[in-house]
Motif scaffolding. Structure first.
Motif, short mmCIF file in Angstrom:
data_model
loop_
_atom_site.label_atom_id
_atom_site.label_comp_id
_atom_site.label_asym_id
_atom_site.label_seq_id
_atom_site.Cartn_x
_atom_site.Cartn_y
_atom_site.Cartn_z
N TRP A 24 34.12 36.52 36.40
CA TRP A 24 32.90 36.38 36.09
C TRP A 24 32.28 34.89 36.28
O TRP A 24 31.19 34.46 36.82
N THR A 102 34.52 46.80 33.12
CA THR A 102 33.67 45.60 33.24
C THR A 102 31.98 45.90 32.61
O THR A 102 31.70 45.38 32.33
N LEU A 106 30.38 43.79 30.10
CA LEU A 106 28.55 42.86 30.68
C LEU A 106 27.88 43.55 29.30
O LEU A 106 27.06 43.03 29.05
N THR A 134 25.11 35.38 32.83
CA THR A 134 23.84 37.39 32.49
C THR A 134 22.75 36.63 33.52
O THR A 134 22.02 37.17 33.97
N LEU A 137 22.18 38.25 36.63
CA LEU A 137 21.75 40.49 36.97
C LEU A 137 20.52 39.90 36.02
O LEU A 137 19.76 41.07 36.80
#
Length: 187
Positions: A24, A102, A106, A134, A137
């Motif tokens: 990530w 995952t 998150l 983050t 997203l």
């Protein structure tokens, strides 16, 4: 024996989360000179480094780390005493466990970012990496939300969306004849 398998499953899940965090961080182009990012790299490098020579990265995705995370998820399938699957179902179950891990990662990243935003107010190197992780997203959610007077509801909406997706997938898996729903809830 159940305690030992639960403890081993927890260790596997934590290391899988660290591997997924490395993937990530590369995808989000985090600052790898950050002390927290250096910890993630140093914790995964002994396992990922040798495999990286054989398996190249596909764009921003570190395929060596992803393969190791999938193999750890396969190991987690075998630790579950309630499920006996074989063949292609092992890979399918491991992929579902990886997706569940995952989502859990998150959730924890968003929760840590929310708590750290109240406490450290941008002065922590960990918070800086969490913001970099983050932001891709949360930005689309923030663009859709109207201004709320300085309160950011986008992390809460992201967690709610993750919860809805998790419930939908769990319901979908409960309709499958093989006991994959047990793997999903056990992961």
């Amino acid at each position: 024996m159940n305690t030992l398998s639960t403890l081993l499953s927890l260790v596997i899940q934590i290391y899988t989360m660290i591997l997924l965090l490395r993937i990530w961080m590369q995808w989000a182009r985090c600052d790898f000179y950050n002390p927290f990012a250096q910890f993630i790299v140093k914790a995964t490098q002994p396992v990922v480094g040798p495999l990286r020579r054989l398996i190249p990265a596909l764009g921003p995705v570190d395929t060596a780390s992803l393969l190791i995370a999938l193999l750890l998820s396969v190991g987690k399938v075998f630790l579950n005493p309630y499920v006996s699957v074989s063949g292609i179902y092992i890979i399918f179950s491991a992929a579902l466990i990886l997706i569940k891990t995952t989502g859990s990662l998150l959730f924890w990243v968003v929760l840590m970012l929310s708590i750290m935003s109240w406490v450290s107010r941008g002065r922590s190197p960990v918070e800086y990496v969490l913001i970099q992780l983050t932001e891709p997203l949360l930005r689309p959610i923030r663009n859709l939300l109207p201004a709320m007077g300085g309160i950011d509801f986008s992390p809460m909406i992201l967690v709610l969306l993750m919860y809805v997706i998790n419930m939908g997938v769990t319901e979908l898996l409960s309709n499958i004849a093989i006991p994959l729903a047990y793997i999903w809830s056990w992961a």
